[in-house]
Write an enzyme that holds these catalytic residues in place. Sequence first.
Site, PDB file in Angstrom:
ATOM      1  N   LYS A  14      -8.280  -8.289   1.585  1.00 41.72           N
ATOM      2  CA  LYS A  14      -7.637  -9.525   1.120  1.00 41.72           C
ATOM      3  C   LYS A  14      -7.301 -10.515   2.229  1.00 41.72           C
ATOM      4  CE  LYS A  14      -3.991  -8.028  -0.721  1.00 41.72           C
ATOM      5  NZ  LYS A  14      -3.057  -7.187  -0.701  1.00 41.72           N
ATOM      6  N   ARG A  89       2.916 -10.329  -7.185  1.00 36.00           N
ATOM      7  CA  ARG A  89       2.715  -8.892  -7.133  1.00 36.00           C
ATOM      8  C   ARG A  89       3.297  -8.226  -8.378  1.00 36.00           C
ATOM      9  NH1 ARG A  89       1.772  -7.984  -1.411  1.00 36.00           N
ATOM     10  NH2 ARG A  89       2.347  -5.903  -0.756  1.00 36.00           N
ATOM     11  N   ARG A 124      -4.887   2.189  10.604  1.00 36.81           N
ATOM     12  CA  ARG A 124      -4.676   0.814  11.077  1.00 36.81           C
ATOM     13  C   ARG A 124      -3.666   0.765  12.223  1.00 36.81           C
ATOM     14  NH1 ARG A 124      -3.209  -3.966   6.925  1.00 36.81           N
ATOM     15  NH2 ARG A 124      -1.285  -2.796   6.545  1.00 36.81           N
ATOM     16  N   ARG A 157       2.206   0.223  11.672  1.00 38.83           N
ATOM     17  CA  ARG A 157       3.274  -0.346  10.846  1.00 38.83           C
ATOM     18  C   ARG A 157       4.065   0.779  10.180  1.00 38.83           C
ATOM     19  NH1 ARG A 157       0.665  -5.029   7.161  1.00 38.83           N
ATOM     20  NH2 ARG A 157       1.927  -3.948   5.622  1.00 38.83           N
ATOM     21  N   ARG A 168       2.768   3.029  -2.009  1.00 38.52           N
ATOM     22  CA  ARG A 168       2.368   1.634  -2.205  1.00 38.52           C
ATOM     23  C   ARG A 168       1.231   1.529  -3.223  1.00 38.52           C
ATOM     24  NH1 ARG A 168       1.117   0.307   3.758  1.00 38.52           N
ATOM     25  NH2 ARG A 168       0.519  -1.783   3.138  1.00 38.52           N
TER      26      ARG A 168
HETATM   27  P1  ADP Z   1      -0.044  -4.808   2.119  1.00 40.01           P
HETATM   28  O1  ADP Z   1      -0.560  -4.392   3.451  1.00 40.01           O
HETATM   29  O2  ADP Z   1       0.553  -3.712   1.290  1.00 40.01           O
HETATM   30  O3  ADP Z   1      -0.948  -5.723   1.363  1.00 40.01           O
HETATM   31  P2  ADP Z   1       1.798  -6.954   2.710  1.00 40.01           P
HETATM   32  O4  ADP Z   1       1.625  -7.215   4.142  1.00 40.01           O
HETATM   33  O5  ADP Z   1       1.279  -7.942   1.722  1.00 40.01           O
HETATM   34  O6  ADP Z   1       1.285  -5.514   2.403  1.00 40.01           O
HETATM   35  O7  ADP Z   1       3.353  -6.705   2.380  1.00 40.01           O
HETATM   36  C1  ADP Z   1       4.108  -5.752   3.067  1.00 40.01           C
HETATM   37  C2  ADP Z   1       5.371  -5.428   2.285  1.00 40.01           C
HETATM   38  O8  ADP Z   1       6.115  -6.637   2.049  1.00 40.01           O
HETATM   39  C3  ADP Z   1       5.150  -4.851   0.892  1.00 40.01           C
HETATM   40  O9  ADP Z   1       4.971  -3.475   0.893  1.00 40.01           O
HETATM   41  C4  ADP Z   1       6.450  -5.258   0.184  1.00 40.01           C
HETATM   42  O10 ADP Z   1       7.530  -4.442   0.571  1.00 40.01           O
HETATM   43  C5  ADP Z   1       6.700  -6.636   0.750  1.00 40.01           C
HETATM   44  N1  ADP Z   1       6.073  -7.694  -0.068  1.00 40.01           N
HETATM   45  C6  ADP Z   1       5.083  -8.549   0.325  1.00 40.01           C
HETATM   46  N2  ADP Z   1       4.762  -9.393  -0.664  1.00 40.01           N
HETATM   47  C7  ADP Z   1       5.537  -9.055  -1.734  1.00 40.01           C
HETATM   48  C8  ADP Z   1       5.660  -9.532  -3.061  1.00 40.01           C
HETATM   49  N3  ADP Z   1       4.904 -10.546  -3.526  1.00 40.01           N
HETATM   50  N4  ADP Z   1       6.574  -8.935  -3.870  1.00 40.01           N
HETATM   51  C9  ADP Z   1       7.341  -7.932  -3.422  1.00 40.01           C
HETATM   52  N5  ADP Z   1       7.275  -7.424  -2.195  1.00 40.01           N
HETATM   53  C10 ADP Z   1       6.393  -7.973  -1.342  1.00 40.01           C
END
Ligand code: ADP
Length: 211
Positions: A14, A89, A124, A157, A168
């Site tokens: 993504k 989300r 990662r 991370r 997740r």
């Molecule tokens: P990923 O690598 O899971 O795609 P992101 O970098 O998008 O993760 O987000 C990391 C964390 O930030 C998520 O696990 C969540 O805790 C929080 N987060 C990010 N975007 C959202 C959202 N739209 N709604 C709720 N929590 C979010």
Amino acid sequence: MMKLIFLGPPGAVKGTQAGIVSKKLGIHTISTGDMLRAAVKEGTEVGKRAKSFMDAGKLVPDEVIIGIVAERVEKPDCAKGYILDGVPRTIAQAEALESAGIRFDHVISIETEDDVVKERLVGRRVCPECGATYHTVSNPSKVEGKCDACGHELIQRHDDTADTVAHRLEIYHSETEPLKEFYQKRDVLAKVEDEGSIEDINHRIMAVLGL
Ligand code: ADP
Ligand code: ZN
């Protein structure tokens, strides 16, 4: 004015694809994950509220997300359009965007198998200094544990450990995947298989956009 959403499990391509499409279209990508990590680093109120949820692999409460996104898309640099990466989300977040009068041209769902997600995320490594990302197997840094770009020590991370990744993914299937049906009903959903090279996937996305 083009408004897009990139949907997909954690560890889908993504972010990478959103970055490429951003450049091609000359619009910004708004990543709630990046915004939240920056807020945590800066120790803002939002960051303090979000940190424990993020570390546990849980979703940050909808009202926090809706607030930061609503504020961000009002900025002048979004006037030509934008890409949302990692948001909405939940159905509540999607409904909040809709209530704010925001409509999307395309919602790109990147389709990635759970096993692929696990493999990618657990390996990662990221540079906390410049944001570069690596993978212990598929894209290792030249010197183990050090960033190629800036030499800083690489980290894993907090939410990329095996247990947290599994959690997740569960949340993705239960909370986020229903968005596909939500946007299918609005006739804007396109599924793109997460297979082949970055360029292959990008071509599929550009085709969906009619470009
Ligand atoms: P990923 O690598 O899971 O795609 P992101 O970098 O998008 O993760 O987000 C990391 C964390 O930030 C998520 O696990 C969540 O805790 C929080 N987060 C990010 N975007 C959202 C959202 N739209 N709604 C709720 N929590 C979010
Ligand atoms: Zn670096």
